[in-house]
Structures are given as C-alpha cells and as structure tokens.
Design a protein around this motif. Structure first.
Motif, PDB file in Angstrom:
ATOM      1  N   UNK A 103      13.687  12.913  -0.822  1.00  0.00           N
ATOM      2  CA  UNK A 103      12.538  12.312  -1.485  1.00  0.00           C
ATOM      3  C   UNK A 103      11.317  12.335  -0.567  1.00  0.00           C
ATOM      4  N   UNK A 104      10.120  12.315  -1.130  1.00  0.00           N
ATOM      5  CA  UNK A 104       8.917  12.228  -0.287  1.00  0.00           C
ATOM      6  C   UNK A 104       8.869  10.889   0.439  1.00  0.00           C
TER       7      UNK A 104
ATOM      8  N   UNK B  87      -0.855   2.419  -3.391  1.00  0.00           N
ATOM      9  CA  UNK B  87      -0.265   3.691  -3.800  1.00  0.00           C
ATOM     10  C   UNK B  87       0.118   3.670  -5.265  1.00  0.00           C
TER      11      UNK B  87
ATOM     12  N   UNK C  15       0.806  -1.219   0.000  1.00  0.00           N
ATOM     13  CA  UNK C  15       0.000   0.000   0.000  1.00  0.00           C
ATOM     14  C   UNK C  15       0.836   1.265   0.000  1.00  0.00           C
ATOM     15  N   UNK C  16       2.126   1.169  -0.166  1.00  0.00           N
ATOM     16  CA  UNK C  16       2.979   2.338  -0.030  1.00  0.00           C
ATOM     17  C   UNK C  16       3.728   2.627  -1.313  1.00  0.00           C
ATOM     18  N   UNK C  17       3.828   3.910  -1.635  1.00  0.00           N
ATOM     19  CA  UNK C  17       4.646   4.344  -2.760  1.00  0.00           C
ATOM     20  C   UNK C  17       6.025   4.720  -2.262  1.00  0.00           C
TER      21      UNK C  17
ATOM     22  N   UNK D  85       2.463  12.549   2.561  1.00  0.00           N
ATOM     23  CA  UNK D  85       3.906  12.447   2.429  1.00  0.00           C
ATOM     24  C   UNK D  85       4.577  13.663   3.040  1.00  0.00           C
TER      25      UNK D  85
ATOM     26  N   UNK E  26       6.290   8.480   3.027  1.00  0.00           N
ATOM     27  CA  UNK E  26       4.954   8.267   3.582  1.00  0.00           C
ATOM     28  C   UNK E  26       4.984   8.406   5.100  1.00  0.00           C
TER      29      UNK E  26
ATOM     30  N   UNK F  98       8.168  15.762   2.888  1.00  0.00           N
ATOM     31  CA  UNK F  98       9.365  15.933   2.076  1.00  0.00           C
ATOM     32  C   UNK F  98      10.256  16.987   2.710  1.00  0.00           C
TER      33      UNK F  98
ATOM     34  N   UNK G 171      12.426   7.280  -5.706  1.00  0.00           N
ATOM     35  CA  UNK G 171      13.847   7.471  -5.851  1.00  0.00           C
ATOM     36  C   UNK G 171      14.242   8.820  -5.275  1.00  0.00           C
TER      37      UNK G 171
ATOM     38  N   UNK H 223       2.594  16.767   1.658  1.00  0.00           N
ATOM     39  CA  UNK H 223       1.715  16.599   0.504  1.00  0.00           C
ATOM     40  C   UNK H 223       0.638  15.580   0.823  1.00  0.00           C
TER      41      UNK H 223
END
Lengths: 112, 113
Positions: free
Chosen positions: B43-44, B98, A99-101, B36, B46, B38, A104, B89
């Motif tokens: 990088x962003x 996601x 469920x997580x993005x 998110x 969670x 940042x 990079x 965000x």
C-alpha cells in the motif's frame, strides 16, 4: 494513526459478475475514500463514502457501476458491478486521520 | 478540477547520489501536498508532506519544497540507498489534511548499487 483491513486481498472473477470489497477501520472516521489503481498507474479517486448519506462520485464513476455502502463510522463496502476485463485493477480504501491518509492493503481484481 | 503532473516517470540513480522528483498542480486553492512511497505489491505510505504556508520541509534524507507562485513542488532524496527503490507519488488536496487526494502519475525510482 489508523489500521485498515481490506478484503478480499485478491480475486479472479468472471466477466458480468459483481464483487464486493470490504473495508474496516480501527477507529471512527467521518469520510472513507475508495481509489482505483490500474496496472502500473496512479491512484484515481472513485468516490467518497459518508456515513448516513449517499456516496459522492468523481467524474467518470457512477453509482450503478460502483455502489458503495457506509453503514457505520468504521466500515464501508465497494461493489464492482457487471465486471469487464477493463475493471481489472487494484482497489484501495483510504481514511484521513489528522493530516495523513492511510490506505488499506488493496484488493487486486482480475476479470477474465 | 485539480490536475497534478509528475516528472520523471522513471528515474535511475547511483547509490549515494541524490534524486529529485517534480510535480506541478493546476488549482491554486490546493493547500496540502503529500508524497507517498509505494513498494511493489504494498500500500502507499506517507513519507513527507507540506502545507501551502511553508516553503520547505525536511526529514532526515528527505525534503520537500513548494513554490506556490509557480504551483510546483519537489521531493529531494539525498544519499540514496537501495531501499529507496520504489514508486513515488505526489498528491494535492484542497482540504486541510489528507482528504480527497489528487495523485500525480508516479515515478519509479531505481537505486543502482
């Protein structure tokens, strides 16, 4: 989780040239995503890269300007073609695991 | 397509106070709402997420609430600390998990000591 290696981390390029950004993931994923983050702004999805098929582009982004390759399940490239100063941004690749993005570290591109 | 609006764009609070950031979304089919953080040059990452079948979720000092009827969701940070200073965000997705996120414009949160 996923560990994503993206390179280059930054580059300064001449207008009219092209830059290819590489994204390597430490596990196999079906979809990889490319985002653009303009200075001080939010993230905007450029395209979804699927292995074995053409990338799917979002409104406002075209393949001729941002060609994408996805040769296998752990790697993708994004090329920014015929660059202009308006292309100066941070470009990030992303994958979804469970469920997580995960993102990079981004490529900071400056076009002069 | 989906549109996510986020407010405020900047927020400054005293250390120890609470901070609230709000987002609205347009597509009733969206079912996944992550937040998110940042930090500058990074990088962003969670910090918390919520699905459409849940109204509220909490993780220590951070909580998120979702109102599906009104199509808005909020991030609440209590007992703020200097390390909470960052850009936050919100995002929405129509897919499970996601995938293909639509982001809000971001909120620059500053915690004043």
């Amino acid at each position: 989780s996923a560990v994503i290696s993206q390179k280059p981390s930054r580059d300064i390029c001449q207008r009219g040239t092209s830059l290819t950004i590489q994204c390597q993931v430490d596990s196999q994923v079906t979809m990889m995503f490319w985002y653009r983050q303009q200075p001080g702004q939010s993230l905007t999805l450029i395209a979804t890269a699927n292995q074995g098929s053409e990338a799917t582009y979002e409104s406002g982004f075209v393949i001729d300007k941002f060609p994408i390759s996805r040769p296998n399940l752990t790697f993708s490239t994004l090329t920014v073609s015929n660059m202009s100063p308006e292309d100066s941004s941070i470009y990030l690749c992303s994958v979804g695991v469970s469920t997580e993005a995960f993102f990079g570290q981004g490529t900071r591109l400056t076009v002069v | 397509g989906e549109n996510v609006e986020q407010h405020p764009s900047t927020l400054s609070v005293q250390e120890g106070d609470s901070a609230v950031i709000k987002c609205t979304y347009s597509d009733s089919a969206s079912n996944y709402f992550p937040w998110y953080k940042q930090e500058l040059g990074k990088r962003p990452q969670l910090i918390i997420d919520i699905r459409s079948n849940v109204g509220e979720k909490k993780d220590q000092r951070i909580a998120v609430t979702l109102n599906k009827t009104a199509k808005h969701f909020s991030l609440h940070i209590t007992e703020t600390q200097p390390e909470d200073s960052a850009v936050y965000f919100c995002a929405a997705s129509k897919r499970q998990g996601a995938q293909k996120l639509v982001f809000g414009q971001g909120t620059r949160l500053t915690i004043n000591p």
